[in-house]
Design a protein around this motif. Structure first.
Motif, PDB file in Angstrom:
ATOM      1  N   ILE A  38     -19.126  -4.606  -2.834  1.00  5.71           N
ATOM      2  CA  ILE A  38     -18.106  -3.881  -2.701  1.00  5.71           C
ATOM      3  C   ILE A  38     -17.523  -3.153  -4.024  1.00  5.71           C
ATOM      4  O   ILE A  38     -17.619  -3.645  -5.254  1.00  5.71           O
ATOM      5  N   LYS A 173     -17.760  -0.604   0.998  1.00  4.54           N
ATOM      6  CA  LYS A 173     -18.807  -1.419   0.971  1.00  4.54           C
ATOM      7  C   LYS A 173     -20.124  -1.115   1.049  1.00  4.54           C
ATOM      8  O   LYS A 173     -20.443  -0.147   2.102  1.00  4.54           O
ATOM      9  N   LEU A 190     -13.967   1.040   3.331  1.00  3.71           N
ATOM     10  CA  LEU A 190     -13.146  -0.061   3.804  1.00  3.71           C
ATOM     11  C   LEU A 190     -11.659   0.276   4.061  1.00  3.71           C
ATOM     12  O   LEU A 190     -10.990   0.396   5.031  1.00  3.71           O
ATOM     13  N   GLU A 245     -12.913  -8.677   1.313  1.00  7.07           N
ATOM     14  CA  GLU A 245     -12.470  -7.602   2.575  1.00  7.07           C
ATOM     15  C   GLU A 245     -11.045  -8.222   2.982  1.00  7.07           C
ATOM     16  O   GLU A 245     -10.235  -7.098   3.087  1.00  7.07           O
ATOM     17  N   LYS A 249      -7.714  -5.739   2.487  1.00  4.61           N
ATOM     18  CA  LYS A 249      -6.948  -5.045   3.589  1.00  4.61           C
ATOM     19  C   LYS A 249      -5.482  -5.752   3.461  1.00  4.61           C
ATOM     20  O   LYS A 249      -4.686  -4.788   4.054  1.00  4.61           O
TER      21      LYS A 249
END
Ligand code: DP6
Length: 358
Positions: A38, A173, A190, A245, A249
């Motif tokens: 990432i 990613k 992402l 992730e 987010k």
């Protein structure tokens, strides 16, 4: 087709910095990684490549210039990218100029490519990522290629693994994929650059010398000799990627910083676990880590994350502008540029993207 015309396109692509590192290939030719990674795409104002591609019936062979100096295109990585893009080329028509290139013409036509980095290529800062992403993106525009960014990323990947993540802005990613032909080893966005726009990046250029062990040969040696790499790829990264992730987010900086620093440290531990060991960081890098760790602890919650690629330069990600200002003040005090601390300069920027210069 007449002989006089030249058709050109230009693209601009920033570099990216991995917060979950790619280190190790399961296929050297197709450039397929042993784990997902990432990254965050940087502000193009500071670290980006601009590439102009041109086609003309007058060109006798494919040629490329990097920062004004001609380089050879004979390497497999360039050839793979050019072949894959040519395969997908479509008809192009420019009525104003009276140019019509049919799909089959692309097999005969030759290209001239001029690429510039807005930072010194020898500065030890990732240049292949922006370079191959920009090359593929510019050629796709010239040849009217239909494929979307993710599909193009699978082509850029064959130039340099990390390049596939530079086709998008924000956080990206690279999914390692399962297929043997690499068709599902590609990048996805992402979140875009607006999602977490308080982050601020400062790069401490600890040394502008070129690294002694290239990423390509370093990771090959790690795959061959490091047991820690096997453990990392199978046990650590799959879980860490999910946590990362989530942190991105939900804009959870504490978790983001913890994971970013841990992943950088594990990557460098893999390098030490390689035989013979690879040292990318130096004393100044280690002192920057200690400084940030101490500061983060004294604040009670992390203000800054650090990450180091295959070199001694520190990429510092501050949680917001205020933390970045404090960080810079601290760095300039403790690590003044061009002093005994071995520090060359600082690059200060935002994380965002622009990839298309028209
Ligand atoms: C440490 O993408 O430069 O920056 O695929 O052989 O061209 P090749 O390697 P490259 O490796 C980058 C390694 C890294 C980590 C990362 O960017 O994920």
């Amino acid at each position: 087709m007449g002989e006089k015309w030249v058709l050109m396109k230009t693209a601009q692509t920033p570099t990216n910095i991995a917060v979950i590192k790619y280190w190790g290939k399961r296929d050297e030719t197709l450039i397929l990684p042993v784990n997902d990674s990432i990254s965050v795409t940087l502000d193009p104002a500071h670290l980006c490549t601009t590439t102009t591609v041109a086609v003309s019936p007058a060109f006798q062979q494919d040629r490329m210039w990097l920062n004004g100096k001609e380089i050879s295109l004979s390497g497999g990585r360039y050839q793979n990218c050019l072949r894959e893009i040519r395969k997908r080329a479509r008809e192009v028509e420019d009525k104003e100029k009276g140019i019509k290139i049919e799909k089959k013409d692309w097999e005969q036509l030759h290209l001239h490519i001029a690429s510039y980095n807005n930072f010194p290529t020898a500065a030890g800062l990732a240049s292949s990522a922006a370079g191959f992403a920009c090359l593929v993106f510019a050629l796709a525009k010239l040849m009217n290629v239909e494929e979307d960014e993710s599909q193009l990323s699978a082509i850029a990947r064959q130039g340099s693994g990390s390049a596939c993540r530079s086709l998008f802005g924000g956080f990206v990613k690279w999914i390692m994929g399962k297929e043997e032909d690499g068709s599902d080893s590609l990048a996805v966005q992402l979140v875009d650059e607006k999602h977490w726009d308080d982050l601020f990046i400062i790069i401490a250029v600890v040394s502008s010398r070129q690294k002694e062990t290239s990423s390509t040969s370093g990771m090959r040696e790690s795959v061959e000799t490091s047991l820690l790499l096997q453990h990392r790829a199978k046990e650590v990264v799959p879980k860490r990627t999910i946590q990362m992730e989530e942190a991105i987010k939900s804009r959870d900086f504490a978790s983001f910083a913890k994971l970013t620093c841990a992943d950088s440290n594990q990557f460098h531990a893999v390098c030490l676990d390689t035989s013979p060991p690879i040292f990318y960081m130096n004393d100044t890098s280690h002192r920057i880590i200690s400084h940030v760790e101490k500061w983060n602890r004294s604040e009670g919650s992390p203000q800054v994350a650090y990450t180091f690629d295959a070199g001694p330069n520190a990429v510092l990600i501050a949680r917001n502008r205020k933390a970045a200002a404090q960080l810079l003040q601290r760095l300039l005090f403790s690590f003044p540029p061009n002093s005994d601390t071995d520090l060359d300069s600082y690059i200060i920027g935002d994380k965002t993207i622009l990839q298309d210069a028209g």
